[in-house]
Structures are given as structure tokens and as C-alpha cells.
Write a protein that holds these residues in place. Structure first.
Motif, short mmCIF file in Angstrom:
data_model
loop_
_atom_site.label_atom_id
_atom_site.label_comp_id
_atom_site.label_asym_id
_atom_site.label_seq_id
_atom_site.Cartn_x
_atom_site.Cartn_y
_atom_site.Cartn_z
N UNK A 299 -39.49 -0.16 -30.85
CA UNK A 299 -40.10 1.15 -30.66
C UNK A 299 -39.27 2.03 -29.76
N UNK A 300 -38.76 1.46 -28.66
CA UNK A 300 -37.88 2.21 -27.76
C UNK A 300 -36.64 2.71 -28.49
N UNK A 301 -36.07 1.85 -29.33
CA UNK A 301 -34.85 2.20 -30.04
C UNK A 301 -35.09 3.33 -31.03
N UNK A 302 -36.20 3.24 -31.77
CA UNK A 302 -36.53 4.30 -32.73
C UNK A 302 -36.70 5.63 -32.00
N UNK A 303 -37.45 5.63 -30.91
CA UNK A 303 -37.69 6.86 -30.15
C UNK A 303 -36.39 7.43 -29.59
N UNK A 304 -35.45 6.57 -29.21
CA UNK A 304 -34.19 7.05 -28.65
C UNK A 304 -33.38 7.82 -29.68
#
Length: 328
Positions: A299-304
Motif C-alpha cells: 500500500x505504501x509503495x502504490x501511494x508513493x
């Protein structure tokens, strides 16, 4: 599992997004044609170009489709108006099923109208929102409850998008929350992921993802100042995920509290929709891996990736793999 292995499994998954399915209208106006109205003398806003995209729960669905989920459908309430037509078209263009939307002549389609300056490309005028402040009509609520009750078990993932900021008028009513809690008992293996801006503490026995500000506000309403474990116990035994922007996300579960760091972006372009893209990537990953930490990392990676795009951007599997390669 590697990121590549996780992404390869996404096309096998089906996801139903329930809640406030909105239309985003991105209207570019030309300040050079803001001549005053002859009747009132008030300067007009001359819109010269419009783009429409799914918003709120529709943004979650848009991200799910971009990530390669095999089937994505939405269930919410729309009016009998032109904005509903535009919303259905925007969903269809992205391969998102709109057949479960419930239409009611007694509401207007939840719509955000965003005004962008043609000279600068910036949103610099007040947004015009079409919202509902009266309770969801009983007939529309009944049809949504019946639809979700009948259809939810056929999906691998259920995401609830409770985006309405008004006390009434949203799709996620107390009855819908009760139904979702019941579904969690009926389908214990199903991933049920909830994103609620104003009411995270009212859900039961599901994974709830507020941001830090929303989680603190929920604690205050409960009289448990900044006690995230107490907030989690009030919701149930599933993990509580609290996003913290550039710092990543806090996981609160039986093991305690731990921060899952994100991929830090120093100068994001637009953080609008970051939480929705986080939810899409995390919920899909949780369904594949069963690991909440792996889910939060994805999720963090997608948002980044999405925060480096104008508007409510999405992330593709190819972009995610490139981002993984860039990690230290």
C-alpha cells in the motif's frame, strides 16, 4: 513472496467496492474569458475543457483496475441525473462493473467539481460539490443492503469506502455497517477492508484504515485520547492500519504497534487520493499473502507512485516493479 509474485496473483482476484461512489469532474477554466454577466455583473467562470474520473470509492476501484485485479465492481447510490451517466461511462472506460449501482430519483449523484486554472494548471477556485445531506432514501438503502448481502460472498475482497463528510446522506449507513460486520462472520476468509473518514470507530470485526488525524479524532470521540490499541479493541480483533503519510503506516494488532516505513517522496505532486490507492494495493496484497505487514508495504509503495501524478492517479504493475528496484 516477491513483489512480482504478488502482482502476478492480482488478476485472479475479484473485488467489490461498496459505499460512496463519486464522480470527479476536472474543469479547466480560462481566466481570460471571465467577463461579467450582463444580468448580474458577477464574473463568469468560463470552463473550456472537462475530464471526468471515478472519485471517492470510485478512486479505489480505479486503482484496483490499474493494478490488474481480475474483476472490479462497485455498489453505491446515484441519482437519476447526467452526473450518474458520466460516472457510469467513466467506470466502464476503466473496465469497472457499474451494474450494482442503485439509482434513486430522490438523491443527486455525489460529485466533486474541481476548477483548474488554464494558465497555471492549478486548482485555485473553491470546489463545487454536489452532496446529499438528508438520510439515504429507505428504498435505496434497502436495495443496497439486498445487493451487498447477495453479491458480497462472490468476491475475494470487499472494500468499504465511507467517504461522506456529512452526518447523513452517505451510503454507509448504520444498517450497512451492521451488514458488513455480519459478512465478516459469514466469510471469515474474505478480506474486508474499510476506509472511513468520519466514523472508523463505528465498524466492527473488520480491518479499518484511517489516517492518523482520523484515528486521533476517533479516539477523542470515544474518550480514549490517542490510545490506538483501545480503538482497535473497540472495532474488534482485526488489525487496525493507520496511515502516516511520508512516514508509512502504523499497524496495530495483537503484537502491539509497529511502523511499516514507506518509500519517502520528498516533493509529492498531488496527495489527493493517496489513501484510496493505499487501500487498493494493501487489500489486494493481503488477499494474496495473508500478511498485514506485506499488505501495508505494498500500500505504501502504490501511494508513493500515485502522489507523483496530478489528480487521483493510479499505479501500474510495471511502475511498482520499477519502484521496488529503486528501494535501498
Amino acid at each position: 513472496m516477491t513483489a512480482a509474485e504478488i502482482l502476478e496473483a492480482f488478476p485472479k482476484l475479484s473485488v467489490l467496492v461498496v459505499g460512496d461512489i463519486c464522480l470527479d469532474r476536472w474543469c479547466t477554466y480560462d481566466p481570460d474569458v471571465a467577463e461579467p454577466s450582463r444580468e448580474t455583473g458577477i464574473p463568469r467562470i468560463g470552463v473550456v475543457e472537462t475530464e471526468v474520473t471515478p472519485g471517492a470509492g470510485g478512486t479505489v476501484a480505479n486503482n484496483l483496475a490499474a493494478l490488474g485485479a481480475g474483476r472490479v465492481a462497485v455498489c453505491g447510490a446515484v441519482g437519476r441525473d447526467g452526473y450518474a451517466y458520466e460516472l457510469r461511462a467513466a467506470l466502464a472506460a476503466r473496465g469497472i462493473g457499474a451494474e450494482l449501482l442503485v439509482e434513486s430519483p430522490r438523491i443527486q449523484t455525489f460529485t466533486y467539481t474541481k476548477l483548474l486554472n488554464r494558465r497555471t494548471g492549478e486548482e485555485d477556485l473553491p470546489r463545487v460539490d454536489f452532496i446529499n445531506v438528508e438520510p439515504l432514501p429507505a428504498e435505496a438503502e434497502r436495495r443496497i443492503l439486498e445487493t451487498v448481502d447477495e453479491e458480497a460472498g462472490g468476491f475475494d475482497v470487499l472494500i468499504v469506502s465511507d467517504q461522506a463528510e456529512t452526518s447523513q446522506g452517505g451510503v454507509v449507513t448504520p444498517a450497512v455497517r451492521d451488514l458488513v460486520a455480519g459478512l465478516a462472520e459469514r466469510f471469515p476468509r474474505q478480506v474486508i477492508w474499510v476506509d472511513s473518514r468520519e466514523r472508523p470507530e463505528l465498524f466492527r470485526n473488520v480491518i479499518v484504515k484511517p489516517n492518523e488525524q482520523e484515528a486521533r479524532a476517533a479516539c477523542r470521540r470515544l474518550g480514549i485520547e490517542e490510545d490506538f490499541q483501545a480503538l482497535r479493541r473497540r472495532i474488534g480483533e482485526r488489525p487496525l492500519v493507520i496511515t502516516r503519510g511520508a512516514d508509512g503506516a502504523l499497524v496495530v494488532d495483537d503484537a502491539g504497534e509497529r511502523l511499516v516505513a514507506g518509500r519517502r517522496i520528498e516533493k509529492p505532486v498531488d496527495i489527493c487520493g493517496a489513501g484510496d490507492s493505499f487501500s487498493a494495493g494493501a487489500a489486494l496484497t493481503l488477499a494474496v499473502t495473508g500478511s498485514i505487514d506485506e499488505a501495508v508495504r505494498m500500500g505504501n509503495l502504490v501511494a508513493s507512485i500515485t502522489i507523483m501524478k496530478k489528480g487521483t492517479g493510479t499505479a501500474s504493475p510495471e511502475e511498482l516493479l520499477q519502484a521496488v528496484e529503486s528501494l535501498p
